[in-house]
Each structure stands twice: as structure tokens, then as C-alpha cells.
Design a protein around this motif. Structure first.
Motif: not given
Ligand SMILES: [Fe+2]
Length: 352
Positions: A16, A18, A100, A103, A126, A131, A333
């Protein structure tokens, strides 16, 4: 080709990262989209390669990159504090967990870009396109080639054995790379096993943790310990340093990818996200696309010795010479999710 294989292995681990971009408004030329010719970038990366890329982007587009460099947690906090008033258009960290977290705090926004989707594989971005991964690094074992044979090495777990008492080097628990390493073990093996490992590792430390990743390799060569846990690209940086002493250190150490028969070597990713409150969205996305391009990805690979996120771009010869490796297969993440647990364990076991 090897690099492609590595990348496809990396893809198996859902990373993950961003990506956010922004612009501010100050109209300069006629074809302007009404956005500012300045992009504000919050970044926790600290490499010369990045500065050169910003300059190149400015040369191509006339858009200046205003960089705020800092510790990822402080930048995250700042973004949160500034809220809608933030000047930040983009957020880059060298740790997927931090993106993450951004987010989850609703500090980023989804980006719909065919270019990004084409350049950055699905497992390196993501799932909501908040991301995008830019570059991948592996946290490996670096050893003195004269005193240690590669055959003696196997897993991160084996570093806690009696044999390595007083021989292990790594940096402090305040460092995000080690926090994420331990977080990955919590995700894979559970809290109890992760704590056992951390305790065993601290037991085998050659000294109280200090210095950068590069300093750990130097300590290995100086004989302070035998094995260091550090990121791959720093070996490339040592070998290509303008300081002949650093080159010597780079030449004397070997790189070992642990856990190849088991859970895989720990990887992390640098990634970029567009901030939720960016006022320069079009330009920011342009910048994100630029960083995913062959040109920029080649720079990450050739001058910062990272594994490019874009599978069309090959890793550097040096990285290819280390061979392919199996990476941990966890959603990156989770590194963010287990961060505070990891820090708690480090404190508990006395990892300074
Ligand atoms: Fe670094």
C-alpha cells in the motif's frame, strides 16, 4: 528480466502506497489550468536522487516542487493538524504503513490516472488508488565476507541463536525500517513470536543500537559485529560513494536475503499520495505520473539502487547481481496497523 521476476514476486505482496498531488492557484501562463505553478510536497525520503527528479520535473513543466522534508510521523501529524488549510499537495513516505495511516485518517484522495495504473502494478498501489508505490527496498542481512559464510545464514529468526551472541548490528527502535520489520513479523507470526524474536535479537546485539543503516555495515567491517540488518540500497550507495573508505566497506560485505525457504525477505515501499485538501490536483497528478515514468523509475533504480515499482524498468546491474528473491507476502498496510504494537514490544524487550 530478473528485475521483472522480483517485481512480480513483490506484486504478490499487496503493497500500500499513497499518491496524492495538489496545486495552488496563481495563474502564470495562458494555457494554465488555474493552478499554482508550485507544488508543495511533504516527504520523508532523504535522497539526492529525489532532488534531481524534482529539478527535472520543473524543467519539463515549469512547475516548482517545494519540499518539506521530515520524519514521517511528524509530517503525518502536521497534515492532520493543518486539515483543510494545508498547503501540502502530495505526501511521500518510505514506508507503506504511513501512507495507509494517512488514508485511514482521511488525509488522502483517490486518483484516477491511466498512466499511473499502467505504470504501477496493482499490488504496489492502494486498492482505492489513494497511494501508489514508487520504489521497493528489501531489508536484508549484510555480513563480513571474510568472517561469515553465506551458508551460515538462513533466517531472521536464526539470528537469535546462541551462535550470534554479541554479533548482531542494527539501528535503533526509533527507526521506521526496524519498526516495520517487527510489524511484519507480528502480521506473519503473531505477537508472541514477534516478541520472542525481538528479545532474542536484543540479547545478541553487538552494541547498543546507534547510527544509520550505512553505519551498521561499517561496524561489521570494523569487526564490531558480524551481521547487520539493513536496507539493500545502502550497499549500492556504499559501493558508489565518493568516499573510498565507504567503497571499501561496500566491497567487503555480502548481501543475504533471509527466509527464502520460509516466509520471505521483508520489503517495504516508498509511495506517494495526493492530499485530500490539495488545491493543485491536476499538477499534482502530473507529478505523480512523472515519478512513475520510465525516466524517473530509472533514476530510483540506477542512482538510488531501489527496485523500481514500474515493471518495465529494470533493476540496476548491482541489484540484479544479487539475484531474485522471495519477498514476504503480506499486505503492506499491515505495517501501519501493527506499528504501535511493534514499538511497544521494542520498548518492552529493551531495544534501544
Ligand atoms: Fe533510507
Amino acid at each position: 528480466m530478473k528485475s521483472k521476476k522480483i517485481v512480480s514476486m513483490l506484486m504478490a505482496t499487496v503493497l500500500s502506497v499513497g499518491l496524492l498531488a495538489g496545486c495552488t492557484s496563481n495563474k502564470s501562463d495562458a494555457k494554465d489550468n488555474g493552478e499554482s505553478k508550485i507544488l508543495n510536497l511533504y516527504t520523508s525520503r532523504h535522497y539526492e536522487t529525489d532532488d534531481k527528479l524534482y529539478e527535472e520535473f520543473t524543467k519539463e513543466t515549469g512547475i516548482k516542487i517545494n519540499v518539506v522534508e521530515g520524519n514521517p510521523d511528524e509530517l503525518l501529524e502536521r497534515l492532520e493538524r493543518e486539515g483543510a488549510d494545508t498547503e501540502a499537495d502530495l505526501f511521500i513516505t518510505a514506508d507503506a504503513g504511513r501512507l495507509d495511516a494517512a488514508k485511514k485518517k482521511d488525509l488522502l484522495q483517490s486518483v484516477s490516472s491511466e498512466t499511473l495504473n499502467r505504470n504501477i502494478p496493482e499490488n504496489l498501489r492502494d486498492k482505492d488508488d489513494q497511494w501508489f508505490g514508487l520504489a521497493v527496498r528489501a531489508r536484508v542481512l549484510v555480513y563480513d565476507k571474510e568472517r561469515v559464510k553465506a551458508e551460515e545464514l538462513s533466517t531472521y529468526e536464526a539470528l537469535t541463536e546462541e551462535k550470534w551472541k554479541g554479533k548482531i548490528l542494527t539501528r535503533s527502535s526509533g527507526n521506521i525500517y526496524n519498526q516495520s520489520l517487527l510489524a511484519s513479523f507480528i502480521a506473519i507470526n503473531g505477537e508472541e513470536e514477534a516478541e520472542k524474536w525481538a528479545k532474542g535479537l536484543v540479547n545478541n546485539f553487538a552494541r547498543d543500537p546507534k547510527g544509520s543503516d550505512r553505519d551498521q555495515a561499517k561496524a561489521v567491517v570494523a569487526g564490531e559485529g558480524d551481521v547487520a540488518i539493513m536496507n539493500t540500497y545502502y550497499v549500492g550507495k556504499l559501493l558508489n560513494s565518493s568516499d573510498p573508505e565507504e567503497v571499501k566497506v561496500g566491497e567487503k560485505v555480502g548481501v543475504f536475503f533471509p527466509n527464502q525457504e520460509t516466509t520471505g525477505t521483508h520489503i517495504n515501499v516508498s509511495a506517494i499520495g495526493l492530499t485530500k485538501n490539495s488545491k493543485n490536483k491536476d499538477n499534482a497528478i502530473k507529478f505523480m505520473e512523472f515519478l512513475s515514468s520510465d525516466f524517473a523509475q530509472k533514476q530510483f533504480a540506477q542512482t538510488n539502487f531501489e527496485y523500481p515499482a514500474n515493471p518495465k524498468v529494470e533493476a540496476s546491474e548491482l541489484l540484479k547481481s544479487w539475484g531474485e528473491f522471495k519477498a514476504q507476502e503480506i499486505n503492506l498496510s499491515l505495517l501501519g496497523e501493527y506499528n504501535s504494537k511493534a514499538v511497544e514490544i521494542m520498548n518492552k524487550v529493551g531495544w534501544k
